[in-house]
Design a protein around this motif. Structure first.
Motif, short mmCIF file in Angstrom:
data_model
loop_
_atom_site.label_atom_id
_atom_site.label_comp_id
_atom_site.label_asym_id
_atom_site.label_seq_id
_atom_site.Cartn_x
_atom_site.Cartn_y
_atom_site.Cartn_z
N PRO A 131 -1.90 -4.49 12.97
CA PRO A 131 -2.95 -3.35 12.98
C PRO A 131 -2.60 -2.15 13.40
O PRO A 131 -3.26 -1.23 12.96
CB PRO A 131 -3.46 -3.96 14.66
CG PRO A 131 -3.17 -5.32 14.52
CD PRO A 131 -1.88 -5.53 13.85
N ALA A 132 -1.15 -1.88 13.89
CA ALA A 132 -0.86 -0.44 14.00
C ALA A 132 -0.44 -0.08 12.46
O ALA A 132 -0.71 1.26 12.37
CB ALA A 132 0.55 -0.39 14.79
N LYS A 133 0.07 -0.70 11.62
CA LYS A 133 0.05 -0.14 10.13
C LYS A 133 -1.46 0.40 9.59
O LYS A 133 -1.45 1.23 8.98
CB LYS A 133 0.75 -1.20 9.29
CG LYS A 133 1.21 -0.63 8.03
CD LYS A 133 2.30 0.65 8.10
CE LYS A 133 2.83 1.16 6.93
NZ LYS A 133 3.96 0.16 6.55
N ALA A 134 -2.18 -0.61 9.95
CA ALA A 134 -3.51 -0.39 9.36
C ALA A 134 -3.96 0.81 9.94
O ALA A 134 -4.80 1.75 9.19
CB ALA A 134 -4.73 -1.66 9.68
N ALA A 135 -3.93 1.27 11.13
CA ALA A 135 -4.52 2.51 11.83
C ALA A 135 -3.92 3.70 11.26
O ALA A 135 -4.32 4.60 11.21
CB ALA A 135 -4.24 2.22 13.35
N GLN A 136 -2.32 3.37 10.86
CA GLN A 136 -1.77 4.62 10.34
C GLN A 136 -2.37 4.91 8.89
O GLN A 136 -2.12 6.18 8.53
CB GLN A 136 -0.25 4.01 10.29
CG GLN A 136 0.41 4.19 11.35
CD GLN A 136 2.00 3.59 11.34
OE1 GLN A 136 2.41 3.47 10.25
NE2 GLN A 136 2.41 3.22 12.32
N VAL A 137 -2.81 4.04 7.76
CA VAL A 137 -3.14 4.19 6.67
C VAL A 137 -4.38 4.37 6.63
O VAL A 137 -4.98 4.65 5.37
CB VAL A 137 -2.62 3.12 5.79
CG1 VAL A 137 -1.02 3.13 6.08
CG2 VAL A 137 -3.24 1.71 5.95
N LEU A 138 -5.52 4.28 7.39
CA LEU A 138 -6.64 4.38 7.36
C LEU A 138 -7.35 5.72 7.66
O LEU A 138 -6.77 6.46 8.55
CB LEU A 138 -7.66 3.51 8.24
CG LEU A 138 -7.78 1.86 7.71
CD1 LEU A 138 -8.12 1.19 9.02
CD2 LEU A 138 -8.58 1.61 6.70
N ARG A 139 -8.18 6.13 7.12
CA ARG A 139 -8.89 7.47 7.17
C ARG A 139 -9.63 7.31 8.52
O ARG A 139 -10.15 6.17 8.81
CB ARG A 139 -9.54 7.94 6.00
CG ARG A 139 -8.63 8.35 4.63
CD ARG A 139 -9.60 8.13 3.29
NE ARG A 139 -8.68 8.49 2.19
CZ ARG A 139 -8.61 8.09 0.98
NH1 ARG A 139 -10.12 7.66 0.70
NH2 ARG A 139 -7.92 8.24 0.21
N PRO A 140 -10.04 8.51 8.97
CA PRO A 140 -11.02 8.34 10.03
C PRO A 140 -12.26 7.61 9.75
O PRO A 140 -12.99 7.90 8.63
CB PRO A 140 -11.61 9.77 10.53
CG PRO A 140 -10.14 10.52 10.01
CD PRO A 140 -9.68 9.82 8.75
N GLY A 141 -12.76 6.55 10.43
CA GLY A 141 -14.02 5.85 10.27
C GLY A 141 -13.54 4.64 9.25
O GLY A 141 -14.46 3.84 8.90
N GLY A 142 -12.38 4.66 8.74
CA GLY A 142 -11.99 3.37 7.99
C GLY A 142 -12.17 2.14 8.58
O GLY A 142 -12.02 1.96 9.94
#
Length: 273
Positions: A131-142
């Motif tokens: 989940p931490a990696k997902a948060a890093q690569v997602l744009r705001p609202g992703g």
């Protein structure tokens, strides 16, 4: 024995992501895997697209590209991340762009995306680092969307599998596992996914989605699918043949086919803007 048990690694239940031998055993027969594994409901794909702020998607553990191709067909741009080079090569041949790595170790090189999706693969991802990696690569609202199929074959077929599997692989933890409905096991697994997302800064409260559907299986169809499941991917050919013979006889005894009730479950969460 519920079919889900075949998907679970022979490793402590709370740390399946460490069972790399099991996780990377599915590429043994990529042609069969891609042919036999079911697609995901179109309603799930469309709901993810609607909830995502844009069409750029990372597919975690994309395998042979089953869900990636569904998102591509719906107009998305998809990048697969897959640790198994055999799976990655197959997916590329079907038109999916793939980078070979585990999601946790993957270098996004500063790129960001509208959605991170994972079909039948998130239990192989570290529950904290993922989940931490997902948060890093997602744009705001992703959107982070994790989904999988839960299904139980007819009791007579499931019992035949359990009996013959215990005979050919008596030392496997799956041979002594207590039978549990697949949805119960998946519900517990998805609760763990949701907890991991909640512990990651930036995500809103996870939502759970559910899609119910059915699929017809002939005897040959089901015997084509079984060798792609985790309990069987590492069996020697003679033992695999014994399992398939026993299950095939059970399907013959109920008329040579059956209709499977599937539930596709999903956990989703959006990154705060």
């Amino acid at each position: 024995m519920p079919t889900l048990a075949q998907e679970q690694p022979e490793h402590p239940r709370n740390e399946p992501h460490k069972a790399r031998q099991m996780a990377e055993s599915f590429g043994a027969d990529t042609e069969r895997y891609d042919r036999a594994r079911p697609d995901y409901p179109d309603a799930l794909v469309q709901r993810i697209i609607t909830a995502s702020p844009g069409p750029d998607i990372v597919d975690v553990g994309c395998g042979t590209g089953i869900e990636a191709r569904q998102f591509l067909a719906a107009g998305c741009k998809v990048l697969g991340v897959e640790p198994d080079v055999r799976m990655a090569e197959f997916a590329r041949r079907t038109g999916v762009e793939v980078e070979t790595a585990t999601f946790e170790d993957w270098d996004a090189a500063g790129r960001t995306f509208d959605a991170v999706v994972a079909g039948q693969s998130w239990h192989w991802v570290d529950p904290v680092a993922g989940p931490a990696k997902a948060a890093q690569v997602l744009r705001p609202g992703g959107l982070l969307a994790v989904f999988a199929h839960a299904y139980d074959p007819p009791p007579f077929v499931a019992e035949a599998f359990a009996t013959v599997f215990q005979k050919v692989a008596p030392d496997s933890p799956l041979s002594t596992a207590s039978p549990r409905p697949a949805q119960d096991i998946y519900q517990a697994m998805f609760a763990t996914f949701a907890d991991g997302i909640r512990k990651t800064a930036g995500f809103g409260e996870p939502e759970q989605w559910r899609f119910d559907w059915e699929q017809y299986y002939s005897r040959d169809d089901w015997l084509d699918l079984l060798p792609t499941t985790g309990a069987l991917t590492r069996l020697p050919p003679d033992k695999l043949a014994e399992v398939l013979e026993g299950v095939g006889a059970a399907i013959d005894a109920i008329g040579g086919s059956f209709t499977m009730a599937y539930t596709t479950m999903a956990i989703t969460a959006s990154l705060n803007t």
